[in-house]
Design a protein around this motif. Sequence first.
Motif, PDB file in Angstrom:
ATOM      1  N   TYR A  98     -47.481 -31.498   7.669  1.00 46.52           N
ATOM      2  CA  TYR A  98     -48.660 -31.307   8.505  1.00 46.52           C
ATOM      3  C   TYR A  98     -49.914 -31.662   7.710  1.00 46.52           C
ATOM      4  O   TYR A  98     -50.802 -32.374   8.194  1.00 46.52           O
ATOM      5  N   TYR A  99     -49.991 -31.183   6.465  1.00 46.09           N
ATOM      6  CA  TYR A  99     -51.178 -31.432   5.651  1.00 46.09           C
ATOM      7  C   TYR A  99     -51.224 -32.866   5.119  1.00 46.09           C
ATOM      8  O   TYR A  99     -52.305 -33.400   4.887  1.00 46.09           O
ATOM      9  N   GLU A 100     -50.095 -33.500   4.941  1.00 43.14           N
ATOM     10  CA  GLU A 100     -50.085 -34.922   4.577  1.00 43.14           C
ATOM     11  C   GLU A 100     -50.695 -35.747   5.714  1.00 43.14           C
ATOM     12  O   GLU A 100     -51.498 -36.654   5.482  1.00 43.14           O
ATOM     13  N   GLN A 101     -50.317 -35.424   6.959  1.00 48.21           N
ATOM     14  CA  GLN A 101     -50.869 -36.131   8.117  1.00 48.21           C
ATOM     15  C   GLN A 101     -52.357 -35.816   8.273  1.00 48.21           C
ATOM     16  O   GLN A 101     -53.160 -36.694   8.585  1.00 48.21           O
ATOM     17  N   LYS A 102     -52.706 -34.568   8.048  1.00 50.92           N
ATOM     18  CA  LYS A 102     -54.112 -34.155   8.137  1.00 50.92           C
ATOM     19  C   LYS A 102     -54.945 -34.891   7.083  1.00 50.92           C
ATOM     20  O   LYS A 102     -56.063 -35.323   7.351  1.00 50.92           O
ATOM     21  N   LEU A 103     -54.387 -35.064   5.886  1.00 48.95           N
ATOM     22  CA  LEU A 103     -55.080 -35.783   4.828  1.00 48.95           C
ATOM     23  C   LEU A 103     -55.383 -37.212   5.275  1.00 48.95           C
ATOM     24  O   LEU A 103     -56.492 -37.712   5.050  1.00 48.95           O
ATOM     25  N   ASP A 104     -54.426 -37.866   5.907  1.00 50.70           N
ATOM     26  CA  ASP A 104     -54.664 -39.223   6.414  1.00 50.70           C
ATOM     27  C   ASP A 104     -55.848 -39.239   7.385  1.00 50.70           C
ATOM     28  O   ASP A 104     -56.704 -40.120   7.314  1.00 50.70           O
ATOM     29  N   ARG A 105     -55.900 -38.270   8.285  1.00 54.24           N
ATOM     30  CA  ARG A 105     -57.005 -38.199   9.261  1.00 54.24           C
ATOM     31  C   ARG A 105     -58.338 -37.925   8.563  1.00 54.24           C
ATOM     32  O   ARG A 105     -59.363 -38.506   8.905  1.00 54.24           O
ATOM     33  N   TYR A 152     -47.801 -21.308  -4.236  1.00 58.79           N
ATOM     34  CA  TYR A 152     -47.047 -22.549  -4.392  1.00 58.79           C
ATOM     35  C   TYR A 152     -48.000 -23.742  -4.442  1.00 58.79           C
ATOM     36  O   TYR A 152     -49.102 -23.694  -3.888  1.00 58.79           O
ATOM     37  N   GLY A 153     -47.524 -24.814  -5.050  1.00 64.04           N
ATOM     38  CA  GLY A 153     -48.310 -26.041  -5.083  1.00 64.04           C
ATOM     39  C   GLY A 153     -48.605 -26.556  -3.683  1.00 64.04           C
ATOM     40  O   GLY A 153     -49.664 -27.145  -3.439  1.00 64.04           O
ATOM     41  N   SER A 154     -47.698 -26.343  -2.744  1.00 63.43           N
ATOM     42  CA  SER A 154     -47.952 -26.783  -1.365  1.00 63.43           C
ATOM     43  C   SER A 154     -49.118 -26.007  -0.757  1.00 63.43           C
ATOM     44  O   SER A 154     -49.894 -26.559   0.035  1.00 63.43           O
ATOM     45  N   ASP A 155     -49.275 -24.733  -1.141  1.00 64.11           N
ATOM     46  CA  ASP A 155     -50.435 -23.959  -0.694  1.00 64.11           C
ATOM     47  C   ASP A 155     -51.718 -24.583  -1.253  1.00 64.11           C
ATOM     48  O   ASP A 155     -52.734 -24.696  -0.551  1.00 64.11           O
ATOM     49  N   CYS A 156     -51.657 -24.972  -2.530  1.00 55.72           N
ATOM     50  CA  CYS A 156     -52.821 -25.609  -3.165  1.00 55.72           C
ATOM     51  C   CYS A 156     -53.152 -26.920  -2.473  1.00 55.72           C
ATOM     52  O   CYS A 156     -54.328 -27.228  -2.235  1.00 55.72           O
ATOM     53  N   PHE A 157     -52.128 -27.700  -2.149  1.00 56.81           N
ATOM     54  CA  PHE A 157     -52.336 -28.973  -1.454  1.00 56.81           C
ATOM     55  C   PHE A 157     -53.045 -28.729  -0.119  1.00 56.81           C
ATOM     56  O   PHE A 157     -54.012 -29.414   0.214  1.00 56.81           O
ATOM     57  N   ALA A 158     -52.582 -27.733   0.627  1.00 57.14           N
ATOM     58  CA  ALA A 158     -53.207 -27.419   1.917  1.00 57.14           C
ATOM     59  C   ALA A 158     -54.683 -27.069   1.712  1.00 57.14           C
ATOM     60  O   ALA A 158     -55.546 -27.532   2.471  1.00 57.14           O
ATOM     61  N   GLN A 159     -54.989 -26.287   0.685  1.00 52.35           N
ATOM     62  CA  GLN A 159     -56.379 -25.906   0.433  1.00 52.35           C
ATOM     63  C   GLN A 159     -57.239 -27.106   0.053  1.00 52.35           C
ATOM     64  O   GLN A 159     -58.401 -27.201   0.457  1.00 52.35           O
ATOM     65  N   LEU A 160     -56.681 -28.015  -0.713  1.00 53.11           N
ATOM     66  CA  LEU A 160     -57.426 -29.228  -1.061  1.00 53.11           C
ATOM     67  C   LEU A 160     -57.737 -30.048   0.185  1.00 53.11           C
ATOM     68  O   LEU A 160     -58.865 -30.537   0.360  1.00 53.11           O
ATOM     69  N   VAL A 161     -56.746 -30.204   1.043  1.00 52.91           N
ATOM     70  CA  VAL A 161     -56.953 -30.973   2.279  1.00 52.91           C
ATOM     71  C   VAL A 161     -58.010 -30.294   3.140  1.00 52.91           C
ATOM     72  O   VAL A 161     -58.920 -30.955   3.667  1.00 52.91           O
ATOM     73  N   GLU A 210     -61.601 -31.704   4.310  1.00 54.42           N
ATOM     74  CA  GLU A 210     -61.969 -31.709   5.725  1.00 54.42           C
ATOM     75  C   GLU A 210     -63.369 -31.116   5.913  1.00 54.42           C
ATOM     76  O   GLU A 210     -64.178 -31.632   6.685  1.00 54.42           O
ATOM     77  N   ASP A 211     -63.669 -30.058   5.168  1.00 58.11           N
ATOM     78  CA  ASP A 211     -65.020 -29.484   5.217  1.00 58.11           C
ATOM     79  C   ASP A 211     -66.059 -30.503   4.757  1.00 58.11           C
ATOM     80  O   ASP A 211     -67.131 -30.638   5.357  1.00 58.11           O
ATOM     81  N   LEU A 212     -65.753 -31.229   3.695  1.00 55.77           N
ATOM     82  CA  LEU A 212     -66.675 -32.268   3.219  1.00 55.77           C
ATOM     83  C   LEU A 212     -66.839 -33.368   4.273  1.00 55.77           C
ATOM     84  O   LEU A 212     -67.941 -33.884   4.468  1.00 55.77           O
ATOM     85  N   ALA A 213     -65.738 -33.713   4.943  1.00 57.46           N
ATOM     86  CA  ALA A 213     -65.817 -34.741   5.997  1.00 57.46           C
ATOM     87  C   ALA A 213     -66.775 -34.297   7.098  1.00 57.46           C
ATOM     88  O   ALA A 213     -67.548 -35.108   7.621  1.00 57.46           O
ATOM     89  N   ARG A 214     -66.756 -33.012   7.446  1.00 60.30           N
ATOM     90  CA  ARG A 214     -67.688 -32.498   8.468  1.00 60.30           C
ATOM     91  C   ARG A 214     -69.139 -32.680   8.014  1.00 60.30           C
ATOM     92  O   ARG A 214     -70.000 -33.064   8.799  1.00 60.30           O
TER      93      ARG A 214
END
Length: 168
Positions: free
Chosen positions: A12-19, A68-77, A81-85
């Motif tokens: 989900y977050y990999e796809q969100k990162l692309d967007r 978990y690292g996946s939690d960290c990845f989600a937070q980075l994405v 996203e906040d910066l994109a806004r």
Amino acid sequence: MPARKKYIDPEYYEQKLDRVMERLGVTEDPNYNFDRHQAWIEFRYRGQLYRFDLTVEAAQEAGSGLNYGSDCFAQLVLGLEDLARLVERRVYDLQTWVAGMKYLPPVTELPECFRLLGFKEMPGSATEVRARYKTLAKQYHPDNGGDAEDFERIRRAAEQSMKHMEAG
């Protein structure tokens, strides 16, 4: 009954990162990775390479509760996203926000001469090197029961460290 940990779906977050990258106008695919202990994302924006990273340890020190690292990845994405806004609302350009976060070449390893003197990072001055040498020289000097080879190794390390400090 203890609260259950919410499952983070990395796909989900990999796809969100692309967007998010598309919203930012990043045309090249970002590089990213996450493992058990950390996550990072790097990408080119207007010709500059940027890298965002987060470790589980750093997140826990901040009280985030990430495990978990996946939690960290989600937070980075989510942070990107906040910066994109902000960029979309023309509050700030991304470069303004991340000017201090440019991906720099990896930090060079601390030279062996400093490690032999017990430094874990580069000392701030030659005075620190001299003080550390004085302490170790007393400890390793043969007249104080130390080993002559160890003393010589410390002496050479101090000499090399001082040359390094003078050159730097």
